[in-house]
Design a protein around this motif. Structure first.
Motif, PDB file in Angstrom:
ATOM      1  N   TYR A  89       0.856  -1.202   0.000  1.00 50.17           N
ATOM      2  CA  TYR A  89       0.000   0.000   0.000  1.00 50.17           C
ATOM      3  C   TYR A  89       0.881   1.237   0.000  1.00 50.17           C
ATOM      4  O   TYR A  89       1.751   1.395   0.866  1.00 50.17           O
ATOM      5  CB  TYR A  89      -0.896  -0.013   1.242  1.00 50.17           C
ATOM      6  N   ASP A  90       0.623   2.085  -0.988  1.00 48.51           N
ATOM      7  CA  ASP A  90       1.369   3.351  -1.062  1.00 48.51           C
ATOM      8  C   ASP A  90       0.492   4.453  -0.459  1.00 48.51           C
ATOM      9  O   ASP A  90      -0.517   4.831  -1.070  1.00 48.51           O
ATOM     10  CB  ASP A  90       1.689   3.645  -2.535  1.00 48.51           C
ATOM     11  N   PRO A  91       0.848   4.958   0.715  1.00 46.95           N
ATOM     12  CA  PRO A  91      -0.019   5.953   1.357  1.00 46.95           C
ATOM     13  C   PRO A  91      -0.100   7.266   0.592  1.00 46.95           C
ATOM     14  O   PRO A  91      -1.073   7.995   0.720  1.00 46.95           O
ATOM     15  CB  PRO A  91       0.627   6.176   2.730  1.00 46.95           C
ATOM     16  N   LYS A  92       0.901   7.543  -0.251  1.00 49.49           N
ATOM     17  CA  LYS A  92       0.908   8.804  -0.985  1.00 49.49           C
ATOM     18  C   LYS A  92      -0.183   8.797  -2.071  1.00 49.49           C
ATOM     19  O   LYS A  92      -0.993   9.709  -2.157  1.00 49.49           O
ATOM     20  CB  LYS A  92       2.294   9.003  -1.617  1.00 49.49           C
ATOM     21  N   THR A  93      -0.200   7.744  -2.863  1.00 49.89           N
ATOM     22  CA  THR A  93      -1.182   7.678  -3.951  1.00 49.89           C
ATOM     23  C   THR A  93      -2.450   6.922  -3.522  1.00 49.89           C
ATOM     24  O   THR A  93      -3.402   6.822  -4.298  1.00 49.89           O
ATOM     25  CB  THR A  93      -0.573   6.947  -5.166  1.00 49.89           C
ATOM     26  N   GLU A  94      -2.394   6.391  -2.314  1.00 50.63           N
ATOM     27  CA  GLU A  94      -3.500   5.586  -1.779  1.00 50.63           C
ATOM     28  C   GLU A  94      -3.861   4.431  -2.723  1.00 50.63           C
ATOM     29  O   GLU A  94      -5.023   4.136  -2.977  1.00 50.63           O
ATOM     30  CB  GLU A  94      -4.725   6.453  -1.475  1.00 50.63           C
ATOM     31  N   THR A  95      -2.814   3.788  -3.231  1.00 52.73           N
ATOM     32  CA  THR A  95      -3.047   2.646  -4.127  1.00 52.73           C
ATOM     33  C   THR A  95      -2.512   1.353  -3.500  1.00 52.73           C
ATOM     34  O   THR A  95      -1.554   1.378  -2.737  1.00 52.73           O
ATOM     35  CB  THR A  95      -2.321   2.850  -5.480  1.00 52.73           C
ATOM     36  N   VAL A  96      -3.157   0.249  -3.869  1.00 47.35           N
ATOM     37  CA  VAL A  96      -2.691  -1.067  -3.418  1.00 47.35           C
ATOM     38  C   VAL A  96      -2.071  -1.784  -4.612  1.00 47.35           C
ATOM     39  O   VAL A  96      -2.713  -1.911  -5.662  1.00 47.35           O
ATOM     40  CB  VAL A  96      -3.862  -1.909  -2.843  1.00 47.35           C
ATOM     41  N   TRP A  97      -0.826  -2.220  -4.453  1.00 49.83           N
ATOM     42  CA  TRP A  97      -0.120  -2.917  -5.528  1.00 49.83           C
ATOM     43  C   TRP A  97      -0.202  -4.420  -5.238  1.00 49.83           C
ATOM     44  O   TRP A  97       0.308  -4.890  -4.226  1.00 49.83           O
ATOM     45  CB  TRP A  97       1.349  -2.464  -5.597  1.00 49.83           C
ATOM     46  N   ASP A  98      -0.809  -5.100  -6.189  1.00 49.65           N
ATOM     47  CA  ASP A  98      -1.195  -6.493  -5.936  1.00 49.65           C
ATOM     48  C   ASP A  98      -0.567  -7.386  -7.015  1.00 49.65           C
ATOM     49  O   ASP A  98      -0.976  -7.332  -8.175  1.00 49.65           O
ATOM     50  CB  ASP A  98      -2.742  -6.529  -5.966  1.00 49.65           C
ATOM     51  N   TYR A  99       0.389  -8.194  -6.628  1.00 50.72           N
ATOM     52  CA  TYR A  99       1.093  -9.029  -7.618  1.00 50.72           C
ATOM     53  C   TYR A  99       0.455 -10.415  -7.806  1.00 50.72           C
ATOM     54  O   TYR A  99       0.760 -11.106  -8.749  1.00 50.72           O
ATOM     55  CB  TYR A  99       2.557  -9.228  -7.201  1.00 50.72           C
ATOM     56  N   HIS A 100      -0.330 -10.855  -6.830  1.00 49.72           N
ATOM     57  CA  HIS A 100      -0.745 -12.268  -6.873  1.00 49.72           C
ATOM     58  C   HIS A 100      -2.247 -12.468  -6.656  1.00 49.72           C
ATOM     59  O   HIS A 100      -2.652 -13.440  -6.041  1.00 49.72           O
ATOM     60  CB  HIS A 100       0.066 -13.066  -5.839  1.00 49.72           C
ATOM     61  N   HIS A 101      -3.033 -11.524  -7.146  1.00 48.99           N
ATOM     62  CA  HIS A 101      -4.498 -11.631  -7.027  1.00 48.99           C
ATOM     63  C   HIS A 101      -4.959 -11.708  -5.571  1.00 48.99           C
ATOM     64  O   HIS A 101      -5.947 -12.366  -5.258  1.00 48.99           O
ATOM     65  CB  HIS A 101      -5.022 -12.848  -7.801  1.00 48.99           C
ATOM     66  N   GLY A 102      -4.216 -11.028  -4.717  1.00 44.71           N
ATOM     67  CA  GLY A 102      -4.572 -11.015  -3.298  1.00 44.71           C
ATOM     68  C   GLY A 102      -5.929 -10.376  -3.061  1.00 44.71           C
ATOM     69  O   GLY A 102      -6.702 -10.836  -2.222  1.00 44.71           O
ATOM     70  N   MET A 103      -6.203  -9.305  -3.830  1.00 46.79           N
ATOM     71  CA  MET A 103      -7.480  -8.608  -3.635  1.00 46.79           C
ATOM     72  C   MET A 103      -8.658  -9.543  -3.925  1.00 46.79           C
ATOM     73  O   MET A 103      -9.619  -9.602  -3.161  1.00 46.79           O
ATOM     74  CB  MET A 103      -7.515  -7.388  -4.559  1.00 46.79           C
ATOM     75  N   GLU A 104      -8.561 -10.302  -5.016  1.00 42.78           N
ATOM     76  CA  GLU A 104      -9.645 -11.256  -5.344  1.00 42.78           C
ATOM     77  C   GLU A 104      -9.814 -12.255  -4.217  1.00 42.78           C
ATOM     78  O   GLU A 104     -10.926 -12.581  -3.822  1.00 42.78           O
ATOM     79  CB  GLU A 104      -9.269 -12.063  -6.601  1.00 42.78           C
ATOM     80  N   ASP A 105      -8.695 -12.740  -3.720  1.00 42.02           N
ATOM     81  CA  ASP A 105      -8.775 -13.753  -2.662  1.00 42.02           C
ATOM     82  C   ASP A 105      -9.356 -13.182  -1.371  1.00 42.02           C
ATOM     83  O   ASP A 105     -10.129 -13.843  -0.691  1.00 42.02           O
ATOM     84  CB  ASP A 105      -7.386 -14.378  -2.413  1.00 42.02           C
ATOM     85  N   ILE A 106      -8.971 -11.943  -1.072  1.00 38.81           N
ATOM     86  CA  ILE A 106      -9.545 -11.305   0.130  1.00 38.81           C
ATOM     87  C   ILE A 106     -11.055 -11.205  -0.028  1.00 38.81           C
ATOM     88  O   ILE A 106     -11.817 -11.523   0.880  1.00 38.81           O
ATOM     89  CB  ILE A 106      -8.949  -9.879   0.316  1.00 38.81           C
ATOM     90  N   GLN A 107     -11.469 -10.764  -1.215  1.00 40.36           N
ATOM     91  CA  GLN A 107     -12.912 -10.596  -1.426  1.00 40.36           C
ATOM     92  C   GLN A 107     -13.642 -11.936  -1.378  1.00 40.36           C
ATOM     93  O   GLN A 107     -14.762 -12.017  -0.881  1.00 40.36           O
ATOM     94  CB  GLN A 107     -13.174  -9.887  -2.751  1.00 40.36           C
ATOM     95  N   ALA A 108     -12.971 -12.983  -1.848  1.00 41.24           N
ATOM     96  CA  ALA A 108     -13.617 -14.299  -1.836  1.00 41.24           C
ATOM     97  C   ALA A 108     -13.414 -15.014  -0.502  1.00 41.24           C
ATOM     98  O   ALA A 108     -13.953 -16.101  -0.281  1.00 41.24           O
ATOM     99  CB  ALA A 108     -13.044 -15.147  -2.970  1.00 41.24           C
ATOM    100  N   GLY A 109     -12.621 -14.433   0.379  1.00 41.20           N
ATOM    101  CA  GLY A 109     -12.365 -15.063   1.683  1.00 41.20           C
ATOM    102  C   GLY A 109     -11.555 -16.338   1.550  1.00 41.20           C
ATOM    103  O   GLY A 109     -11.824 -17.340   2.219  1.00 41.20           O
ATOM    104  N   VAL A 110     -10.545 -16.301   0.672  1.00 45.77           N
ATOM    105  CA  VAL A 110      -9.744 -17.510   0.428  1.00 45.77           C
ATOM    106  C   VAL A 110      -8.283 -17.278   0.809  1.00 45.77           C
ATOM    107  O   VAL A 110      -7.713 -16.232   0.503  1.00 45.77           O
ATOM    108  CB  VAL A 110      -9.812 -17.901  -1.075  1.00 45.77           C
TER     109      VAL A 110
END
Ligand code: ATP
Ligand code: MG
Length: 487
Positions: free
Chosen positions: A173-194
């Motif tokens: 997470y870059d606090p300056k741009t408020e962006t999340v850099w995701d290399y391994h589909h972590g966001m999808e997995d978080i949303q799916a609870g996996v």
């Protein structure tokens, strides 16, 4: 898309991700985890609540970025932020080298020999800052089981991402741009609870068997479903835990027990096949039938403290975990005619020695355990000046909590713990009254006509279970418990 592309590139020969060993004990790691470009999620996609951020972690990123370095909040903190939880600690990852990081802050020190990281201190909070690590493609030095021993080369951010354990732990997470850099589909997995391992799970467990324990902990703590491919190898590979250094096992055991879901984690370890023979303390916990009520209550209270944000005493916790065994051995020693207190001290020494071999419990913690256990028979002495000295002891509260736990598990009569609680909380008048009451009940209960002629030997009252040490110390099966407040 990216995942499919990678599969296409690296798995087209239908060779699974394997571990090739050569004769010099190095493991050639296939670079199939190396993703070149991350998915960058903007503010509207991740909705991280700024209020949950640590100002200090943000400050560390800002300072490094102003000096021209890349700097991100990383790992578990990003995962927790995405789940809407307040992270318990914050890590920062950067392309600055340890010495450059240290120089950028007033209160910072380099720690670690094998792989240097920097602790940046802000009052009570420490931000751990690490330099991106390389994904060692040439070969990592391993032990004979494939456990990676050395991995101390600096690298690029995408390499650093590939080295992390689970997809949800590999976001930046870059606090300056408020962006999340995701290399391994972590966001999808978080949303799916996996919970999904990056790369081939079997290989990653072999590199570091502690990841199996981490999988169970995160799944239970964060209520995630373990991806079948991530779960499947654990039962087969469980024995690899035996090769993990005892100090690391102790750390992981501690994290597991203080996760707020201690019992669920322990049950999870059992379900995954990670208990028997691999984690001796767990064998003890799970297999000690008589000790179950005590342990279940101890773990329930531990979870409760975590949820209430109260501090945990590891000495107390480990004293609880090993108590059923201590009690069992102590009773056996007493049966073979050893005296009560020396028998307890002997048992404690034996147990602490055994556990230290397997789990490397630090000395300050074993010292606490020893104190809590050795205090228990002292609670039976309620006359004279000793109780006044006892309540002044710095660990008295913990020792009394422990006694109350024993009461809850019906191991001893509640009268004793109630008495001590009143004695501890009371003023001097109350204390004197309490001592007088005990004296009375003892005089009435301990009349032994053949010892000395007494004036009044008419009505012999039943001996109070709480003052009868044998009754107190016997196991839960034969105690007659009285849970009324008697004092
Ligand atoms: P928590 O602090 O809640 O236990 P965490 O994920 O932050 O969870 P840490 O042990 O603090 O766990 O590690 C920080 C990060 O370092 C992890 O999120 C992960 O990216 C990486 N990491 C930690 N341990 C391992 C490991 N054994 N293998 C690979 N990566 C790891
Ligand atoms: Mg962490």
């Amino acid at each position: 898309m990216i995942r499919q592309f990678i599969k296409h590139i690296f798995l087209k020969k239908k060779t699974p991700f394997t571990l090739n060993k050569n004769s010099s004990n190095t493991t050639v790691i296939q670079p199939s985890q190396l993703v070149k470009k991350p998915t960058i999620w903007g503010k509207s996609s991740h909705q991280i609540d700024q209020k949950l951020l640590s100002h200090n972690a943000v400050n560390v990123c800002q300072v490094l970025q102003k000096k021209g370095f890349q700097a991100f909040i990383v790992g578990g903190a990003v995962r927790d932020l995405l789940l809407g939880k307040r992270p318990k600690d914050f890590d920062v990852a950067t392309d600055a080298k340890p010495e450059q990081i240290r120089q950028a802050f007033r209160r910072a020190r380099i720690i670690g020999r094998r792989f240097q990281i920097v602790h940046v201190m802000f009052g009570a909070e420490t931000i751990e800052v690490s330099t991106f690590r390389a994904f060692n493609q040439i070969g990592a030095e391993t032990d004979e089981h494939g456990r990676v021993l050395r991995d101390n080369v600096f690298g690029k951010q995408n390499e650093d991402g590939a080295r992390r354990d689970f997809t949800i732990n590999a976001m930046y997470y870059d606090p300056k741009t408020e962006t999340v850099w995701d290399y391994h589909h972590g966001m999808e997995d978080i949303q799916a609870g996996v919970l999904r391992m990056i790369g081939d799970p079997g290989t990653r467990y072999r590199e570091d068997p502690v990841r199996m324990l981490r999988a169970i902990r995160f799944a239970n703590k964060l209520q995630l479903k373990i991806d079948p491919a991530t779960l499947e190898p654990i039962a087969k590979m469980a024995s690899l835990i035996q090769n993990v250094p005892a100090a690391r096992l102790f750390d992981e055991m501690t994290k597991l027990l203080s996760s707020g879901q201690a019992m669920a984690c322990i049950q999870g370890l059992r379900q995954a096949g990670l208990h028997q023979g691999t984690f001796p303390l767990l064998d003890l916990i799970l297999n000690h039938k008589q000790g179950q009520p005590f342990l279940i209550e101890a773990l329930r209270r531990t979870d409760e403290r975590v949820h209430d944000d109260k501090p945990l005493s590891l000495g107390f916790l480990f004293a609880c975990l090993l108590w059923p065994l201590t009690l069992e051995r102590w009773e056996k020693k007493q049966e073979s005619n050893s005296q009560k207190f020396p028998a307890l001290l002997e048992t404690i020494d034996e147990l602490i020695y055994e556990q230290s071999q397997q789990l490397s419990i630090p000395k300050r913690i074993t010292a606490d355990m020893r104190e809590i256990w050795a205090f228990q028979p002292r609670f039976e002495k309620r006359n004279g000046t000793q109780p006044f000295r006892m309540i002044e002891h710095p660990r008295f509260r913990a020792c009394l909590d422990f006694l109350e736990l024993r009461t809850f598990a019906k191991e001893i009569d509640s009268e004793l713990a109630n008495w001590w609680r009143l004695f501890y909380d009371g003023d001097n008048t109350t204390r004197t009254r309490l001592q007088a009451e005990v004296k009375d009940s003892q005089t009435n209960g301990k009349k032994k006509p053949n010892k000395r002629k007494r004036k009044n030997n008419s009505t012999r009252q039943p001996q109070n279970a709480a003052t009868n040490s044998q009754a107190n110390l016997s196991s839960s099966t034969n105690t007659t418990n009285n849970h009324d407040d008697e004092s």
